[in-house]
Design a protein around this motif. Structure first.
Motif, PDB file in Angstrom:
ATOM      1  N   ALA A 131       0.805  -1.210   0.000  1.00  8.03           N
ATOM      2  CA  ALA A 131       0.000   0.000   0.000  1.00  8.03           C
ATOM      3  C   ALA A 131       0.844   1.269   0.000  1.00  8.03           C
ATOM      4  O   ALA A 131       0.445   2.279  -0.572  1.00  8.03           O
ATOM      5  CB  ALA A 131      -0.935   0.003   1.202  1.00  8.03           C
ATOM      6  N   ALA A 132       2.032   1.215   0.640  1.00  8.50           N
ATOM      7  CA  ALA A 132       2.784   2.455   0.849  1.00  8.50           C
ATOM      8  C   ALA A 132       4.168   2.461   0.234  1.00  8.50           C
ATOM      9  O   ALA A 132       4.705   3.536  -0.045  1.00  8.50           O
ATOM     10  CB  ALA A 132       2.897   2.723   2.357  1.00  8.50           C
ATOM     11  N   ALA A 133       4.775   1.334   0.025  1.00  9.35           N
ATOM     12  CA  ALA A 133       6.174   1.313  -0.426  1.00  9.35           C
ATOM     13  C   ALA A 133       6.402   0.146  -1.379  1.00  9.35           C
ATOM     14  O   ALA A 133       7.094  -0.826  -1.057  1.00  9.35           O
ATOM     15  CB  ALA A 133       7.121   1.227   0.771  1.00  9.35           C
ATOM     16  N   HIS A 134       5.798   0.259  -2.542  1.00 13.53           N
ATOM     17  CA  HIS A 134       5.952  -0.775  -3.583  1.00 13.53           C
ATOM     18  C   HIS A 134       6.113  -0.060  -4.916  1.00 13.53           C
ATOM     19  O   HIS A 134       5.352   0.857  -5.230  1.00 13.53           O
ATOM     20  CB  HIS A 134       4.735  -1.692  -3.608  1.00 13.53           C
TER      21      HIS A 134
ATOM     22  N   CYS B 187     -10.233  -3.317 -15.100  1.00  6.51           N
ATOM     23  CA  CYS B 187      -8.778  -3.267 -14.949  1.00  6.51           C
ATOM     24  C   CYS B 187      -8.064  -3.007 -16.275  1.00  6.51           C
ATOM     25  O   CYS B 187      -6.993  -2.394 -16.283  1.00  6.51           O
ATOM     26  CB  CYS B 187      -8.263  -4.580 -14.345  1.00  6.51           C
ATOM     27  N   HIS B 188      -8.607  -3.508 -17.366  1.00 13.19           N
ATOM     28  CA  HIS B 188      -7.960  -3.377 -18.676  1.00 13.19           C
ATOM     29  C   HIS B 188      -8.752  -2.387 -19.535  1.00 13.19           C
ATOM     30  O   HIS B 188      -9.941  -2.605 -19.803  1.00 13.19           O
ATOM     31  CB  HIS B 188      -7.879  -4.736 -19.379  1.00 13.19           C
ATOM     32  N   ALA B 189      -8.102  -1.324 -19.977  1.00 16.91           N
ATOM     33  CA  ALA B 189      -8.778  -0.261 -20.735  1.00 16.91           C
ATOM     34  C   ALA B 189      -8.930  -0.652 -22.203  1.00 16.91           C
ATOM     35  O   ALA B 189      -8.471   0.049 -23.109  1.00 16.91           O
ATOM     36  CB  ALA B 189      -8.001   1.043 -20.603  1.00 16.91           C
ATOM     37  N   ALA B 190      -9.593  -1.784 -22.436  1.00 14.78           N
ATOM     38  CA  ALA B 190      -9.724  -2.283 -23.804  1.00 14.78           C
ATOM     39  C   ALA B 190     -10.736  -1.488 -24.610  1.00 14.78           C
ATOM     40  O   ALA B 190     -10.600  -1.348 -25.833  1.00 14.78           O
ATOM     41  CB  ALA B 190     -10.112  -3.761 -23.784  1.00 14.78           C
TER      42      ALA B 190
ATOM     43  N   ARG C 115      -4.581  -1.000  -5.901  1.00 17.22           N
ATOM     44  CA  ARG C 115      -4.687  -0.409  -4.569  1.00 17.22           C
ATOM     45  C   ARG C 115      -6.094   0.082  -4.249  1.00 17.22           C
ATOM     46  O   ARG C 115      -6.375   0.428  -3.103  1.00 17.22           O
ATOM     47  CB  ARG C 115      -3.695   0.758  -4.460  1.00 17.22           C
ATOM     48  N   ASP C 116      -6.968   0.134  -5.237  1.00 16.03           N
ATOM     49  CA  ASP C 116      -8.353   0.470  -4.950  1.00 16.03           C
ATOM     50  C   ASP C 116      -9.006  -0.582  -4.060  1.00 16.03           C
ATOM     51  O   ASP C 116      -9.930  -0.281  -3.302  1.00 16.03           O
ATOM     52  CB  ASP C 116      -9.155   0.596  -6.247  1.00 16.03           C
TER      53      ASP C 116
ATOM     54  N   ALA D 219       0.255  -4.804   4.264  1.00 19.03           N
ATOM     55  CA  ALA D 219       0.353  -5.886   5.234  1.00 19.03           C
ATOM     56  C   ALA D 219      -0.620  -5.709   6.387  1.00 19.03           C
ATOM     57  O   ALA D 219      -0.968  -6.668   7.069  1.00 19.03           O
ATOM     58  CB  ALA D 219       1.787  -5.972   5.762  1.00 19.03           C
ATOM     59  N   ARG D 220      -1.058  -4.463   6.640  1.00 19.02           N
ATOM     60  CA  ARG D 220      -2.048  -4.211   7.669  1.00 19.02           C
ATOM     61  C   ARG D 220      -3.442  -4.198   7.056  1.00 19.02           C
ATOM     62  O   ARG D 220      -3.674  -3.594   6.025  1.00 19.02           O
ATOM     63  CB  ARG D 220      -1.781  -2.873   8.357  1.00 19.02           C
ATOM     64  N   ALA D 221      -4.353  -4.867   7.736  1.00 20.03           N
ATOM     65  CA  ALA D 221      -5.727  -4.908   7.236  1.00 20.03           C
ATOM     66  C   ALA D 221      -6.361  -3.531   7.335  1.00 20.03           C
ATOM     67  O   ALA D 221      -6.048  -2.745   8.224  1.00 20.03           O
ATOM     68  CB  ALA D 221      -6.534  -5.919   8.038  1.00 20.03           C
ATOM     69  N   ALA D 222      -7.247  -3.241   6.373  1.00 25.25           N
ATOM     70  CA  ALA D 222      -7.987  -1.972   6.361  1.00 25.25           C
ATOM     71  C   ALA D 222      -9.443  -2.283   6.057  1.00 25.25           C
ATOM     72  O   ALA D 222      -9.742  -3.234   5.327  1.00 25.25           O
ATOM     73  CB  ALA D 222      -7.407  -1.019   5.318  1.00 25.25           C
TER      74      ALA D 222
END
Length: 474
Positions: free
Chosen positions: A188-191, A407-410, A428-429, A434-437
């Motif tokens: 979510a934050a560092a990928h 997901c795919h802008a076809a 990410r939508d 690693a932490r549940a939200a």
């Protein structure tokens, strides 16, 4: 000076300094007694308990007592746990009575070679691309710890899917810059943005990150997704029909990828390669161009030898017919003219050119084939399929609640060269780190990545690795 008085405690101190007679022997005796208490007593108690259990059975056992029989009836105060390491994982249950299957040497911890003696197909971390050279890989048993119950390994594999990865990948870019890998510590934050492998047009694959701008690769095809997915439909053999992604793209049984799009099953219904004007509605084969042209040349050559010829072409160009007379038999020169006319129309106007990039060349057909006296064309090659993200694991079966176009802008894609892979923002939508939200899917490293390259996409990357290379961006 008067002599000092004798120390009244000297004799006692000297007695303490002298070795106690038999002290070493007494120490060994106490140690052996202690070992016997922790080894023999639990063993005797366990055997006694197991025999009592067997005696209570309505029918006697037809086999010797084994470890599972002993474990099934614990002794008072669980004395047997002193020497019993615990039950094996269900995957290793067949080895419960054979300790040496894993513990090849007594009093030596399980070695990696003991594991790989059975798990021969497990690949090293990193696959064919070299692992992080100079840094020793962890032992198998550092992540896979046995004797924690029937589900012990499965639970551990989930628990090790995140933190252990971050220990290495959290600062990998600074620690090993020559690898060209970016740091990753939380989805979510560092990928980093996703990277895809695309064909470079020269038989190799290059890595492109989706945040570097539009990503494309040569396909040799002219296929507008937007036309085929239009809300108004598209003309088909039975009138206008509405297509969706599933009309051409079918999931493989493993749900990791799709079956190849094939002309016969996916395109031919609308794009049949019929010869014009023939009463038999003959079609040429879809494949190598020289085979299609040879079939055209043979067809019209055969037609010229038939009595009366073909009515469809009797009044056409190159044919001679008297008013009110029957259709004449085409001459051989007429057959060549008709074959040439049909080949040009099929390749350049209504057939190949619709989907392929076609170039006419100043040559004749392939020598030694029936098409040797027909014109010649070059059709752009269609590269073989390859995994887009060989280092990731993605199951379409787990996303059936989503529409493909989520997901795919076809629906907005006008060219076949556009790579329609979604970026990390779309994932990410729905996926947290690693932490549940609330309302989000908890996503650690193990959700999308395997430590060992075992699934189908990674196996494909092993075969293709010789083609993969990095290319510096301008």
């Amino acid at each position: 000076m008067a002599p000092s008085a004798p120390d009244p405690h000297a004799d006692a101190l000297e007695a303490l300094r002298r070795p106690l007679a038999g002290r070493r022997l007494l120490s060994w005796g106490l140690l052996l007694l202690l070992l016997a208490g922790f080894a023999l007593v639990p063993l005797l108690l366990s055997q006694k308990a197991a025999k009592a259990q067997a005696a209570a059975r309505p029918e006697p056992l037809d086999r010797p007592l084994g470890a599972e029989d002993v474990r099934a009836f614990r002794t008072a105060l669980a004395w047997d746990r002193v020497w019993d390491a615990g039950p094996l994982d269900s995957a290793h249950a067949a080895l419960s009575l054979d300790c040496r299957a894993c513990h090849a040497e007594p009093f030596v911890r399980v070695r990696d070679e003991d594991c790989t003696a059975c798990h021969r197909t497990v690949a090293a971390h990193g696959g064919a691309s070299p692992p992080i050279a100079g840094e020793a890989a962890p032992r198998c048993a550092s992540c896979h710890r046995e004797h924690h119950g029937p589900m012990g390994l499965q639970v551990q594999n989930l628990a090790h899917a995140g933190g252990s990865c971050i220990d290495c990948h959290g600062d990998l870019a600074a620690r090993r810059p020559e690898l060209g890998l970016l740091d990753a510590s939380d989805f979510a934050a560092a990928h980093p943005e996703f990277a895809v492998r695309v064909d470079d047009g020269h038989g190799g694959l290059v890595k492109r990150r989706l945040d570097e701008g539009p990503v494309s690769e040569p396909t040799g095809l002219k296929f507008p997704h937007d036309v085929h997915l239009a809300a108004s439909g598209i003309g088909g053999p039975d009138g206008r029909e509405r297509l969706d992604c599933g009309s051409c793209h079918r999931l493989r049984p493993d749900a990791l990828g799709f079956e190849p799009v094939r002309f016969a099953s996916d395109c031919q219904a609308c794009h049949a390669l019929h010869l014009e004007g023939t009463f038999a509605r003959r079609s040429v084969p879809h494949g190598p161009l020289d085979e299609a042209l040879s079939m055209i040349r043979e067809f019209y050559g055969f037609a010229a030898s038939l009595p009366g010829g073909l009515d469809a072409h009797a009044a056409g160009e190159g044919a001679v017919q008297r008013p009110g007379g029957s259709a004449p038999r085409p001459r051989q020169e007429d057959a060549l003219a008709l074959a040439r006319q049909e080949a040009i129309a099929l390749v350049e106007r209504r057939g190949c050119v619709v989907c392929h990039e076609v170039t006419r060349v100043a040559e004749t057909g392939r020598p030694g084939t029936p098409a040797a006296d027909l014109p010649e064309w070059r059709i752009a090659a269609v590269p073989s399929s390859h995994p887009w993200m060989p280092g990731a694991r993605f199951s379409h079966a787990a996303h059936t609640q989503m529409a493909c176009t989520d997901c795919h802008a076809a629906e907005a894609s006008k060219t076949a060269s556009e790579v329609l892979m979604p970026g990390i923002g779309g994932c990410r939508d729905c996926h947290a780190g690693a932490r549940a939200a609330p309302g989000m899917v908890r996503s650690d490293c193990g959700l999308c990545h395997d430590y060992h390259p075992a699934h189908a996409a990674l196996q494909a990357s092993e075969r293709l690795f010789g083609r993969v290379r990095e290319e510096a961006r301008p």
